[in-house]
Design a protein around this motif. Sequence first.
Motif, mmCIF file in Angstrom:
data_model
loop_
_atom_site.group_PDB
_atom_site.id
_atom_site.type_symbol
_atom_site.label_atom_id
_atom_site.label_comp_id
_atom_site.label_asym_id
_atom_site.label_seq_id
_atom_site.Cartn_x
_atom_site.Cartn_y
_atom_site.Cartn_z
ATOM 1 N N ASP A 251 44.793 46.602 56.672
ATOM 2 C CA ASP A 251 46.226 46.618 56.957
ATOM 3 C C ASP A 251 46.821 45.215 56.964
ATOM 4 O O ASP A 251 48.003 45.028 56.671
ATOM 5 C CB ASP A 251 46.493 47.251 58.329
ATOM 6 C CG ASP A 251 46.474 48.771 58.272
ATOM 7 O OD1 ASP A 251 46.399 49.309 57.161
ATOM 8 O OD2 ASP A 251 46.517 49.414 59.335
ATOM 9 N N ASN A 252 46.013 44.232 57.338
ATOM 10 C CA ASN A 252 46.497 42.853 57.481
ATOM 11 C C ASN A 252 46.171 41.990 56.277
ATOM 12 O O ASN A 252 46.241 40.763 56.357
ATOM 13 C CB ASN A 252 45.915 42.224 58.750
ATOM 14 C CG ASN A 252 46.478 42.847 60.007
ATOM 15 O OD1 ASN A 252 47.525 43.484 59.975
ATOM 16 N ND2 ASN A 252 45.790 42.677 61.118
ATOM 17 N N ILE A 253 45.808 42.622 55.175
ATOM 18 C CA ILE A 253 45.556 41.911 53.917
ATOM 19 C C ILE A 253 46.559 42.435 52.892
ATOM 20 O O ILE A 253 46.514 43.598 52.500
ATOM 21 C CB ILE A 253 44.115 42.128 53.434
ATOM 22 C CG1 ILE A 253 43.132 41.595 54.480
ATOM 23 C CG2 ILE A 253 43.886 41.444 52.094
ATOM 24 C CD1 ILE A 253 41.694 42.013 54.234
ATOM 25 N N LEU A 254 47.486 41.583 52.485
ATOM 26 C CA LEU A 254 48.568 41.979 51.598
ATOM 27 C C LEU A 254 48.281 41.554 50.163
ATOM 28 O O LEU A 254 47.457 40.676 49.923
ATOM 29 C CB LEU A 254 49.888 41.376 52.082
ATOM 30 C CG LEU A 254 50.251 41.661 53.548
ATOM 31 C CD1 LEU A 254 51.561 40.983 53.913
ATOM 32 C CD2 LEU A 254 50.313 43.153 53.820
ATOM 33 N N ILE A 255 48.991 42.179 49.218
ATOM 34 C CA ILE A 255 48.768 41.926 47.793
ATOM 35 C C ILE A 255 50.044 41.395 47.155
ATOM 36 O O ILE A 255 51.099 42.017 47.235
ATOM 37 C CB ILE A 255 48.341 43.206 47.042
ATOM 38 C CG1 ILE A 255 47.256 43.964 47.799
ATOM 39 C CG2 ILE A 255 47.900 42.857 45.626
ATOM 40 C CD1 ILE A 255 45.936 43.254 47.887
ATOM 41 N N SER A 256 49.925 40.218 46.529
ATOM 42 C CA SER A 256 51.028 39.664 45.741
ATOM 43 C C SER A 256 50.690 39.815 44.260
ATOM 44 O O SER A 256 49.556 39.564 43.848
ATOM 45 C CB SER A 256 51.239 38.185 46.083
ATOM 46 O OG SER A 256 52.183 37.597 45.198
ATOM 47 N N GLN A 257 51.668 40.228 43.474
ATOM 48 C CA GLN A 257 51.449 40.409 42.030
ATOM 49 C C GLN A 257 52.404 39.556 41.201
ATOM 50 O O GLN A 257 52.651 39.833 40.033
ATOM 51 C CB GLN A 257 51.623 41.891 41.671
ATOM 52 C CG GLN A 257 50.580 42.795 42.324
ATOM 53 C CD GLN A 257 50.817 44.263 42.034
ATOM 54 O OE1 GLN A 257 51.800 44.842 42.458
ATOM 55 N NE2 GLN A 257 49.899 44.863 41.289
ATOM 56 N N LYS A 258 52.915 38.495 41.806
ATOM 57 C CA LYS A 258 53.872 37.638 41.113
ATOM 58 C C LYS A 258 53.261 36.957 39.904
ATOM 59 O O LYS A 258 53.924 36.709 38.903
ATOM 60 C CB LYS A 258 54.414 36.581 42.076
ATOM 61 C CG LYS A 258 55.225 37.153 43.219
ATOM 62 C CD LYS A 258 55.637 36.069 44.191
ATOM 63 C CE LYS A 258 56.382 36.652 45.384
ATOM 64 N NZ LYS A 258 56.711 35.610 46.393
ATOM 65 N N SER A 259 51.971 36.632 39.992
ATOM 66 C CA SER A 259 51.315 35.909 38.898
ATOM 67 C C SER A 259 50.819 36.834 37.797
ATOM 68 O O SER A 259 50.287 36.370 36.793
ATOM 69 C CB SER A 259 50.141 35.096 39.448
ATOM 70 O OG SER A 259 49.148 35.956 39.991
ATOM 71 N N SER A 261 48.303 38.993 38.016
ATOM 72 C CA SER A 261 47.060 39.544 38.557
ATOM 73 C C SER A 261 47.171 39.571 40.080
ATOM 74 O O SER A 261 47.853 38.735 40.678
ATOM 75 C CB SER A 261 45.859 38.695 38.130
ATOM 76 O OG SER A 261 46.031 37.351 38.536
ATOM 77 N N PRO A 262 46.521 40.529 40.736
ATOM 78 C CA PRO A 262 46.665 40.661 42.190
ATOM 79 C C PRO A 262 46.070 39.476 42.949
ATOM 80 O O PRO A 262 44.953 39.045 42.664
ATOM 81 C CB PRO A 262 45.920 41.961 42.504
ATOM 82 C CG PRO A 262 44.960 42.137 41.375
ATOM 83 C CD PRO A 262 45.628 41.565 40.170
ATOM 84 N N VAL A 263 46.820 38.961 43.901
ATOM 85 C CA VAL A 263 46.370 37.870 44.755
ATOM 86 C C VAL A 263 46.440 38.333 46.208
ATOM 87 O O VAL A 263 47.493 38.787 46.667
ATOM 88 C CB VAL A 263 47.243 36.608 44.577
ATOM 89 C CG1 VAL A 263 46.799 35.504 45.529
ATOM 90 C CG2 VAL A 263 47.177 36.124 43.131
ATOM 91 N N LEU A 264 45.312 38.250 46.910
ATOM 92 C CA LEU A 264 45.265 38.677 48.303
ATOM 93 C C LEU A 264 45.897 37.631 49.207
ATOM 94 O O LEU A 264 45.789 36.432 48.970
ATOM 95 C CB LEU A 264 43.813 38.905 48.739
ATOM 96 C CG LEU A 264 43.035 40.022 48.055
ATOM 97 C CD1 LEU A 264 41.669 40.175 48.697
ATOM 98 C CD2 LEU A 264 43.781 41.332 48.109
ATOM 99 N N LYS A 265 46.529 38.117 50.275
ATOM 100 C CA LYS A 265 47.138 37.245 51.275
ATOM 101 C C LYS A 265 46.736 37.746 52.660
ATOM 102 O O LYS A 265 47.142 38.840 53.070
ATOM 103 C CB LYS A 265 48.665 37.261 51.163
ATOM 104 C CG LYS A 265 49.219 36.906 49.785
ATOM 105 C CD LYS A 265 49.235 35.416 49.550
ATOM 106 C CE LYS A 265 49.881 35.084 48.210
ATOM 107 N NZ LYS A 265 49.966 33.625 47.978
ATOM 108 N N VAL A 266 45.947 36.966 53.377
ATOM 109 C CA VAL A 266 45.627 37.313 54.762
ATOM 110 C C VAL A 266 46.874 37.074 55.597
ATOM 111 O O VAL A 266 47.498 36.012 55.529
ATOM 112 C CB VAL A 266 44.447 36.475 55.284
ATOM 113 C CG1 VAL A 266 44.207 36.734 56.774
ATOM 114 C CG2 VAL A 266 43.178 36.798 54.492
#
Length: 428
Positions: A251-259, A261-266
């Motif tokens: 739940d506390n690990i988010l996904i950014s797809q701006k680049s 490819s998926p990039v995890l964000k704690v």
Amino acid sequence: MPTTKEKEVMDTCEGKKRRKVSCESVEGCRRSVAAKMKRDVGKVLRSLTVGNNNHIESTKEIEDDEDCFSISFIQHDQREPSVLASPRYSLLREVGRGSYGVVYEAIARKTGAKVAVKRLQCDAPENVELALAEFWALTSLENRHQNVVQLEECVLQRNGLAQKMSHGNKRSRQYLRLVETSLKGERILGYPAEPCYLWFVMEFCEGGDLNQYILSRRPDPQTNRSFMRQLTSAVAFLHKNNIVHRDLKPDNILISQKSGSPVLKVADFGLSKVCAGLNCKNSEEQPASKESSRGSNQNNINKFWLSSACGSDFYMAPEVWEGHYTAKADIFALGIIIWAMIERITFIDAESKRELLGTYVRQGTEIVPVGEALLENPKMVLHIPQKARSSMSEGVKKLLQDMLAVNPQDRPDALQLEVRMDQVTCAT
């Protein structure tokens, strides 16, 4: 398991009450959290001049003009009242809600960039403590890391006055009163008629959380390997900067797809602990030995003992259940997450009815968190992998066994883990 850490703190700290969950299959219809949330009308925060704040506090207590700035949050389809200054952010929709805060997707008016805005009401000491813990953790980071959510700014709002927060600003009476509220455990700032809020403006992650991302797609070994490296890199960065997260979970690990490819964000640092410059006489943390005051930062963090048993039960290490642990508890939680992600092991939370990634141990008709089961039976052997047709390599299997060792001293530290993870994922 509640999806908000506030509920988890209550459930865990008031006793080791086991939550009832079912392990039913939930293939098919999955709705995102955002779709299930009710839309909320954003409140307008009026920007006041120093002269208008005499009824709040004396002019001596008002900060310098450079510390105060105009900020308004409004619903995107609401016409802006002419009496207001131009808002800095416009709220688009609610994307998350907990017992002490709301998260919105918003637009920065000046740049047009999407941001996430978390509003925390400081109406109780425990809420203030959670808010300040997140603020201190994120502002203590001197450098950015691509796998840790970035805090853009934090705004303190009370009675219409919006003021940018800065870490350790002793000139700010508002900031000092928040700290006093947290330390004394009693309300110092704000009344029902004039609520106090903290607004966290952070980078927006459009891919949802790790649960949503993994369970809405077909298994992909390449994505798993990438996520494993990103997660270990993030935790190594945090530990190197003396931060123990204490609530690592999908739940506390988010996904950014701006680049692309998926990039995890704690994210979500409300239960985190900054272990730099600890005074063991006045703190819950105590150095494990005299050597803890010497050596490098990355070694020191594993020598500080923490005593607040908090977190999310399915990811808590055995020693956390006992209330005496170090940063190695983050390594255990990471092992549970990675194991569940690779094999897609899930359970259904009885309260939220959500399917969540997480490994567990079966005891009759019940499922028990791995950490709790190991605490009850330290000699228990974990069956990694669980599934007979699993494609898990021997290197990953051995690494997970080490990460989930009963004795925290047998687990690799975050920097060792980062090196080993690179080795096993590259060899796969």
